[in-house]
Design a protein around this motif. Structure first.
Motif: not given
Length: 327
Positions: A207, A209, A242, A245, A249, A266, A269, A276, A278-281
């Motif tokens: 993963e 960030l 996190t 998210k 993540k 990742t 992703h 899925y 990359f940011e996955a907020n």
């Protein structure tokens, strides 16, 4: 200097934390195989099944207590009760050990002897930490965080660990470092993954960030939970947390942390990028391609159909801390 925080309106009193007393079995959400990758299907849970071995589950949670930590008063109440330990200890995603939720017993194969975490890449002070280092070189604290899975279920968990920014300060990234890659333990003889897949999967689990996200006040490394060492099914001995998210993540059982210049691939992703990102907020207004993210089922005792349906909040309720990262 210390910042004075006014608790948000959804804070509740600490006495509403639920104790650990219930046994509950889960069933698999990740069922469907999609084209070139594997997705996660949200399957309603209709009832409670007895564990094959309640004693073994209890034993997996009887770990050494952590005494040298403080409760962080800024992260103690989240408007929901803390999930009971026995529930959280047996309802886990840990894809390295299988595609079901009930993988706690398989996760006990994880070897922790002589564990090392290498911190390398674009840093002035590369370091390698062992388990004692992780618990003594950084001041430990407890933070109670919401946990929201991309599969539209949620928990509240009392993590023990340290802010990721403490590690940043220790290794001093260079100005070229824009991303951080986290690599999980992988041994094909031990971490055999799910029993169903098409072709090879992109092991090891990785993963990432942005470095600004890692430096955010919320970003956390967990070494414990519920007052004791982190159980294997939770990603012992070190995992990412996190809370703004989706849970995928949060890489578990981390062995390597690399500060790098370019955005890396990742795990999820790479497999299913349209499901899925990359940011996955956490975003209630952006549905998963196969289900809504507007609400979530809050894991609790009793049949799955009796679980409370909660409204999902943007950034999982942590917008005051992180929304500025994305404006």
């Amino acid at each position: 200097m210390n910042l004075i925080r006014v608790p948000p309106s959804w804070h509740i009193s600490e006495h509403k934390i639920t104790d650990s007393s219930v046994y509950f079995n889960r069933r698999n959400f990740i069922k469907s195989i999609i084209g070139a990758g594997i997705g996660a299907s949200l399957i309603p849970l209709t009832g409670c099944e007895k564990l094959s071995s309640q004693t073994a589950l209890e034993d997996s949670l009887k770990l050494a207590k952590i005494n040298n930590y403080q409760k962080n008063r800024n992260f103690i109440n989240v408007g929901r009760p803390v999930t009971e330990e026995i529930l959280a200890g047996q309802y886990n995603n840990f894809y390295e050990f299988g595609g079901t939720k009930n993988i706690w017993s398989e996760a006990q194969k994880l070897p922790l002897d002589n564990w090392k975490v290498e911190v390398t890449g674009l840093v002035k002070n590369p370091k390698t930490y062992d388990l004692d280092d992780l618990k003594t070189k950084f001041p430990l604290e407890e933070r109670i965080y919401r946990f929201r899975c991309v599969e539209a279920w949620s928990m509240v968990l009392p993590w023990i660990g340290f802010p990721m920014k403490a590690l940043i300060q220790a290794v001093e990234p260079t100005s070229q470092a824009k991303f951080v890659r986290f690599t999980s333990f992988y041994d094909p003889k031990i971490t055999q993954g799910p029993g169903f897949h098409l072709g090879s999967l992109p092991w090891p689990y990785q993963e990432s960030l942005k470095i600004e996200e890692m430096a955010n006040e919320l970003a956390f490394f967990a070494v414990g939970i519920y007052g004791h060492d982190l159980p294997k099914q939770h990603g012992a001995p070190l995992r990412m947390v996190t809370p703004w998210k989706y849970g995928f993540k949060g890489a578990k059982s981390i062995v390597k942390i690399e500060f790098i210049e370019q955005q890396p691939p990742t795990y999820w992703h790479t497999l299913v990028p349209n499901e899925y990102d990359f940011e996955a907020n956490v975003n209630p207004n952006k549905p998963h391609p196969r289900w809504s993210q507007a609400t979530e089922k809050f894991i609790s005792k009793g049949p799955g159909l009796s679980w409370d349906i909660k409204e999902t909040l943007p950034y999982n309720g942590y917008g005051q801390y992180v929304s500025s990262l994305y404006n």
